[in-house]
Design an enzyme around this catalytic site. Sequence first.
Site, short mmCIF file in Angstrom:
data_model
loop_
_atom_site.label_atom_id
_atom_site.label_comp_id
_atom_site.label_asym_id
_atom_site.label_seq_id
_atom_site.Cartn_x
_atom_site.Cartn_y
_atom_site.Cartn_z
CG ASP A 35 -13.64 6.73 -1.24
OD1 ASP A 35 -13.66 6.60 0.01
OD2 ASP A 35 -12.60 6.59 -1.90
CD GLN A 45 -12.93 -1.51 -1.23
OE1 GLN A 45 -12.18 -1.43 -0.29
NE2 GLN A 45 -14.16 -2.01 -1.12
CG HIS A 53 -8.30 0.36 -3.14
ND1 HIS A 53 -7.60 -0.78 -2.81
CD2 HIS A 53 -8.89 0.79 -1.99
CE1 HIS A 53 -7.76 -1.02 -1.52
NE2 HIS A 53 -8.53 -0.09 -1.01
CB CYS A 80 -14.00 1.61 -0.37
SG CYS A 80 -13.66 3.37 -0.28
NE ARG A 100 -10.40 -5.08 0.04
CZ ARG A 100 -9.66 -4.05 0.50
NH1 ARG A 100 -10.26 -3.01 1.04
NH2 ARG A 100 -8.34 -4.04 0.35
NE ARG A 132 -3.89 0.66 1.83
CZ ARG A 132 -5.14 0.82 2.27
NH1 ARG A 132 -5.39 1.58 3.32
NH2 ARG A 132 -6.13 0.23 1.68
#
Length: 313
Positions: A233, A141, A138, A273, A301, A111
């Site tokens: 988001d 996700q 991402h 998310c 996830r 990340r």
Amino acid sequence: MAAASVRIQILKANASDILTDLDLSNDELSYLLDLALEVKRAPREFAQSLAGKSIALLFEKPSLRTRLTFELAIKQLGGDSVFCEGPIGGREPLKDVARNLDRWVNGIVARVFSHATVEELARWSAVPVVNALCDGYHPCQALADVLTIRQRFGDLRGLKLAFIGDGNNVAHSLMLTAVRLGMNFALGCPEGFGPNPEVLAQAEGLSATSGASLEVTHNAARALDGAHAVYTDVWASMGQEQESARRTAAFRPYQVNAGLFGLARPDAVFMHCLPARRGEEVTDAVMESPRSVVFDQAENRLHAQKALLLMML
Ligand code: CP
């Protein structure tokens, strides 16, 4: 090798790394969703799949879901993980970090702030690198998100996903993933907060091939019309906190509240998310509504990343 009671054979991905959503082929993407559902159905059948394998988790940014679901996924597949938090390459060149790691581990999950960091790690590492979020994408996700929509609605082809808010990394990954699967995608965003033009051009090319529609509009109602899933988001992503006041003013009309959510289909689901900022991009009432699937996304996830690890390692 999969046990006899497993209903699906484990197939390996062609790509050596997952840096963007496009590193899996369309067929591999569809297969990953099938595999994720099988891993979810029969987790014990995969309990030794990563036995003897170790994966390094390198995180330059904070995380709840990504870190814990990767750690749990690796553990539940019989592998080991080691976690390292902080700037990657601060003390030595990234190419040296990568060539240290690949002597010790079988895979790297990273990340990072900049997409260039995962590219550099992948360039120098002999083991697979998985992007666990960067400034552009991402992908993990998005895998969990389309899995969640599939669980709710079945066949994804022809469904509409509306993303309301910033044309950010999460929006990029969703856009690229959704249109490849034949989902219609609409992004409703304020002027000046659209997606990266290169990513949009890629998504347009993919939608032309799949037959999905793709629209970027400043009219939230238009984006929401006929939507099966409404996604938002945070208005200021990690690293953009200093822009918070300007962003709040621009995004206020795009808050997913009961009024805006009501413009989608009556059976539409609400998606995020996470982490969410209640009272900003979404109201508490929408987050807590029976049509909110945000915790299904969080659960998925785990399943989606297990499937990805099985395909990569
Ligand atoms: N959605 C997501 O990536 O959550 P974390 O930042 O907690 O990992």
